[in-house]
Design an enzyme around this catalytic site. Structure first.
Site, short mmCIF file in Angstrom:
data_model
loop_
_atom_site.label_atom_id
_atom_site.label_comp_id
_atom_site.label_asym_id
_atom_site.label_seq_id
_atom_site.Cartn_x
_atom_site.Cartn_y
_atom_site.Cartn_z
N SER A 120 -7.30 -0.91 10.43
CA SER A 120 -7.93 -2.03 9.72
C SER A 120 -9.35 -2.26 10.20
CB SER A 120 -7.09 -3.27 9.98
OG SER A 120 -7.78 -4.43 9.58
N ASP A 144 15.25 0.43 10.41
CA ASP A 144 14.09 -0.03 11.15
C ASP A 144 13.62 1.10 12.07
OD1 ASP A 144 12.44 -1.41 13.12
OD2 ASP A 144 13.28 -3.25 12.27
N TYR A 172 -2.10 -9.21 16.25
CA TYR A 172 -2.03 -8.22 15.16
C TYR A 172 -3.20 -7.23 15.27
CZ TYR A 172 -3.26 -6.24 10.66
OH TYR A 172 -3.65 -5.36 9.69
N ILE A 200 0.85 -1.20 0.00
CA ILE A 200 0.00 0.00 0.00
C ILE A 200 0.88 1.25 0.00
CG2 ILE A 200 -1.94 1.18 1.13
CD1 ILE A 200 -2.56 -1.53 2.51
N LEU A 206 -6.59 -13.87 -0.17
CA LEU A 206 -7.27 -14.46 -1.33
C LEU A 206 -6.69 -14.03 -2.68
CD1 LEU A 206 -9.64 -16.17 -2.41
CD2 LEU A 206 -11.05 -14.09 -2.32
N LYS A 225 -3.48 -2.92 16.21
CA LYS A 225 -4.18 -1.85 15.48
C LYS A 225 -5.08 -1.07 16.45
CE LYS A 225 -2.41 -2.46 11.45
NZ LYS A 225 -1.40 -1.48 11.00
N THR A 243 -10.40 -4.87 10.85
CA THR A 243 -10.29 -5.98 11.81
C THR A 243 -10.70 -5.51 13.22
OG1 THR A 243 -8.82 -7.79 12.46
CG2 THR A 243 -7.82 -5.66 12.40
N ARG A 285 -16.47 -10.10 1.72
CA ARG A 285 -15.54 -9.05 2.12
C ARG A 285 -15.77 -7.83 1.23
NH1 ARG A 285 -15.09 -12.28 5.35
NH2 ARG A 285 -13.25 -13.26 6.28
#
Ligand code: UD1
Length: 345
Positions: free
Chosen positions: A126, A60, A151, A14, A202, A155, A128, A233
Site C-alpha cells: 500500500s 484461514d 495496519y 481486489i 470514500l 505492510k 500507506t 488521493r
C-alpha cells in the site's frame, strides 16, 4: 499447460477482480479465502464473467496444516497474496490480531513456497508505506516513513520479510505492488466492493449515500492546502489494479525481473480532491449527493499521488480508466446490489 495461481483472499474486493483477469489471460485459478470480509457469492460472479469457476478452498491461512495440504495437492506456479486484515482503525484497537493475521499468514505461505518450490509471489502492499511524503508525486525512491498504524506497519514488515526471504532462498522471487486508492467495480456489476458495516472509505460511502443507505456524506476538512481545500488521493480503478497483478506475475514467470525483489507504485498519477470525486459521482450517476463539510479526520494525509513512470516503463503497465469510469462503475455496482437484495428479500 495453463499456469496455476493461488489467489489468497480471492473472493475479496481486489482479489475477485484479479481472479477474473487471470482467467481471461489463460491462468488456472485456485482461491483460498476464509470469508471473513467477503462472500462466497463472489465465486458465482467470477464464474459468470470469466466463464470458468476457480477451485475454492475455505480456510484461514493461519491454519498451517490445511495450507500444507493445499500446496501438496495443487501444483502451483505462483501466488497472489491479498488475504489480510485491512481496517486502519481496527488495527489500532487490536494490534496483535493484525500482526498475527498479516505477518503469520505471509510466513506460512513462504514456508510452503520453499517446501514445495513455488517460486513467485505478488504481494498486496500500500502507498500507506510512504506516510505524508515531503515531495509529490511519490516515486518508488520516496522514503518509507514510520507507519501511522499497526495496519500500515504490517505492510512495511511484510515487504521486509519478502526482501529478506528472497535473499536467503535461491528460488523465491517477489514483487510488491503499492496500491494507491482502489475504487470502482467490474463493468458487469457482478462483482464489487462489499464493505463490512459502515464504510470508512470514500467511494463506498458516496454510493451508499447516493442510494439512501446513509443520510449524508461527511467531507473531512475543507481547509487543506489543495485547490478546493479537500484532501487529494490517487484513485485507481480496481480492474486496472487487477491487471497490474497479471503483468507482475508474467514478469516473474517470464524471468524478466531486474532483482529478485521488486516493488512498484500502482496508481494513475492523477490526484483528485474529495469534491472532484463527488462531482464526478453526481455527473455519472445523475444523483444529487447529500454531503456536508465537517472537521478533518484524525490521521488523514493531506495529499498523495503516484509517480507512475517506473511502473509504466519497467513493468509495462499503465492505468486506462478515468475518474468517471470509477464513479460510474461503483454506482452501477451499488444499484445492482440493491436489486439483488430486493430479489432475495
Ligand atoms: C485509507 C486508509 C489506507 C488504505 C486506503 C485505501 C486510513 C488512515 N488509511 O486511506 O490505509 O490504504 O484507505 O483503502 O484510513 N473521506 C471523506 N469522508 C468519508 C470518507 C473519506 O471526506 O466519509 C475523505 C478522506 O478524508 C480522504 C479521502 O476521502 O481525504 C479518501 O479517504 P479513504 O477512502 O478513507 O482513503 P484514505 O484516507 O486514502
Amino acid at each position: 499447460m495453463k499456469k496455476k495461481i493461488l489467489v489468497t483472499g480471492g473472493l475479496g474486493y481486489i482479489g475477485s477482480h484479479t481472479c477474473v483477469e487471470l482467467i481471461n489471460k489463460g491462468f488456472e485459478v485456485v482461491i483460498v479465502d476464509n470469508l471473513s470480509n467477503s462472500e462466497a457469492s463472489a465465486l458465482d460472479g467470477i464464474a459468470k464473467i470469466a466463464g470458468e469457476r476457480p477451485t475454492f478452498y475455505e480456510f484461514d491461512l493461519l491454519d498451517a496444516e490445511a495450507l500444507d495440504k493445499l500446496f501438496k495437492f495443487e501444483k502451483l506456479d505462483g501466488i497472489i497474496h491479498f488475504a489480510a486484515s485491512k481496517a486502519v482503525g481496527e488495527s489500532v484497537e487490536k494490534p496483535r490480531l493484525y500482526y498475527r493475521n498479516n505477518l503469520q499468514t505471509l510466513l506460512n505461505l513462504l514456508d510452503n513456497m520453499v517446501k514445495y518450490d513455488v517460486q513467485n509471489i505478488v504481494f498486496s502492499s500500500s502507498c500507506t508505506v510512504y506516510g505524508q511524503p515531503d515531495i509529490l508525486p511519490v516515486t518508488e525512491q520516496t522514503p518509507v516513513q514510520a507507519a501511522l498504524s499497526p495496519y500500515g506497519n504490517t505492510k512495511q514488515i511484510c515487504e521486509e520479510i519478502l526482501r529478506d526471504t528472497v535473499k536467503a532462498e535461491d528460488n523465491v522471487k517477489a514483487i510488491a505492488l503499492r496500491y494507491f486508492n482502489p475504487v470502482g467495480a467490474h463493468d458487469s456489476a457482478l462483482i464489487g466492493e462489499l464493505p463490512l458495516g459502515v464504510p470508512q472509505n470514500l467511494m463506498p460511502f458516496i454510493t451508499q449515500t447516493g442510494i439512501g443507505m446513509r443520510k449524508e456524506l461527511s467531507v473531512f476538512g475543507s481547509d487543506y492546502d489543495t485547490k478546493d481545500g479537500t484532501c487529494i488521493r490517487d484513485y485507481i480503478h480496481v480492474v486496472d489494479l487487477a491487471n497490474a497483478h497479471i503483468v507482475a506475475l508474467n514478469r516473474m514467470i517470464g524471468k524478466k525481473q531486474k532483482a529478485k525483489y521488486e516493488f512498484f507504485n500502482v496508481g494513475t498519477g492523477t490526484g483528485s480532491t474529495v469534491l472532484e470525486v463527488i462531482n464526478s459521482f453526481e455527473k455519472t450517476s445523475g444523483e444529487k449527493l447529500n454531503y456536508k463539510i465537517v472537521d478533518r479526520r484524525e490521521g488523514d494525509i493531506e495529499k498523495i499521488y503516484a509517480d507512475t513512470t517506473f511502473s509504466n516503463k519497467e513493468l509495462g503497465w499503465s492505468s486506462e480508466k478515468n475518474l468517471d469510469d470509477m464513479t460510474s462503475s461503483a454506482w452501477k455496482w451499488q444499484v445492482a446490489l440493491r436489486e439483488k437484495q430486493a430479489t432475495e428479500a
